[in-house]
Design a protein around this motif. Structure first.
Motif, PDB file in Angstrom:
ATOM      1  N   ASN A  81       0.826  -1.214   0.000  1.00 23.49           N
ATOM      2  CA  ASN A  81       0.000   0.000   0.000  1.00 23.49           C
ATOM      3  C   ASN A  81       0.861   1.265   0.000  1.00 23.49           C
ATOM      4  N   ASN A  82       2.112   1.126  -0.447  1.00 22.06           N
ATOM      5  CA  ASN A  82       3.033   2.257  -0.578  1.00 22.06           C
ATOM      6  C   ASN A  82       3.684   2.219  -1.950  1.00 22.06           C
ATOM      7  N   LEU A  83       4.098   3.390  -2.420  1.00 18.99           N
ATOM      8  CA  LEU A  83       4.853   3.484  -3.668  1.00 18.99           C
ATOM      9  C   LEU A  83       6.115   4.285  -3.409  1.00 18.99           C
ATOM     10  N   PHE A  84       7.198   3.870  -4.041  1.00 21.93           N
ATOM     11  CA  PHE A  84       8.430   4.641  -3.985  1.00 21.93           C
ATOM     12  C   PHE A  84       8.532   5.401  -5.300  1.00 21.93           C
ATOM     13  N   VAL A  85       8.600   6.713  -5.214  1.00 21.07           N
ATOM     14  CA  VAL A  85       8.649   7.580  -6.384  1.00 21.07           C
ATOM     15  C   VAL A  85      10.088   8.067  -6.538  1.00 21.07           C
ATOM     16  N   SER A 140       2.214  14.864   3.937  1.00 21.40           N
ATOM     17  CA  SER A 140       3.281  14.085   4.541  1.00 21.40           C
ATOM     18  C   SER A 140       3.673  12.913   3.643  1.00 21.40           C
ATOM     19  N   VAL A 141       4.941  12.874   3.262  1.00 15.24           N
ATOM     20  CA  VAL A 141       5.524  11.743   2.544  1.00 15.24           C
ATOM     21  C   VAL A 141       6.853  11.417   3.228  1.00 15.24           C
ATOM     22  N   ARG A 192       8.581   8.083  -0.528  1.00  9.64           N
ATOM     23  CA  ARG A 192       7.546   7.062  -0.440  1.00  9.64           C
ATOM     24  C   ARG A 192       6.211   7.712  -0.126  1.00  9.64           C
ATOM     25  N   ILE A 193       5.185   7.253  -0.823  1.00  7.48           N
ATOM     26  CA  ILE A 193       3.833   7.728  -0.556  1.00  7.48           C
ATOM     27  C   ILE A 193       2.964   6.540  -0.179  1.00  7.48           C
TER      28      ILE A 193
END
Length: 94
Positions: free
Chosen positions: A26-30, A48-49, A64-65
């Motif tokens: 449930n997280n993505l690394f951008v 907040s990220v 990360r979001i």
């Protein structure tokens, strides 16, 4: 819903030219060379990220979001757009 929103966010973030590694969480690394600038500006806007600097084993620069509901994800993208509009290489593509 996480899978649907993950797909939505990855697609939208890639329109800005970001690299987003595949995820099953449930997280993505951008990935972004200007991650610290983006994180600081998002924080200034109340978003907040997590700065990628908190992941010392990860050699990529980025942030990360967390994946949220569609309404919240769209608000995040609006705030991100406010920041990136002044950076020519990150203008959103249709």
């Amino acid at each position: 819903f996480i899978k649907r929103e993950r797909t939505f966010l990855i697609s939208e973030l890639r329109k800005y030219g970001f690299s987003v590694p595949n995820s099953v969480t449930n997280n993505l690394f951008v990935c972004s060379p200007i991650a610290t600038l983006i994180v600081n500006e998002l924080s200034r806007l109340g978003v907040s990220v997590i700065n990628g600097n908190f992941f010392p084993e990860n050699p990529r620069r980025g942030f990360r979001i967390s994946i949220k509901d569609r309404k919240t994800n769209k608000k995040f993208l609006e705030k991100l757009d406010q920041i990136l509009v002044s950076l020519p290489h990150h203008r959103k593509q249709a």
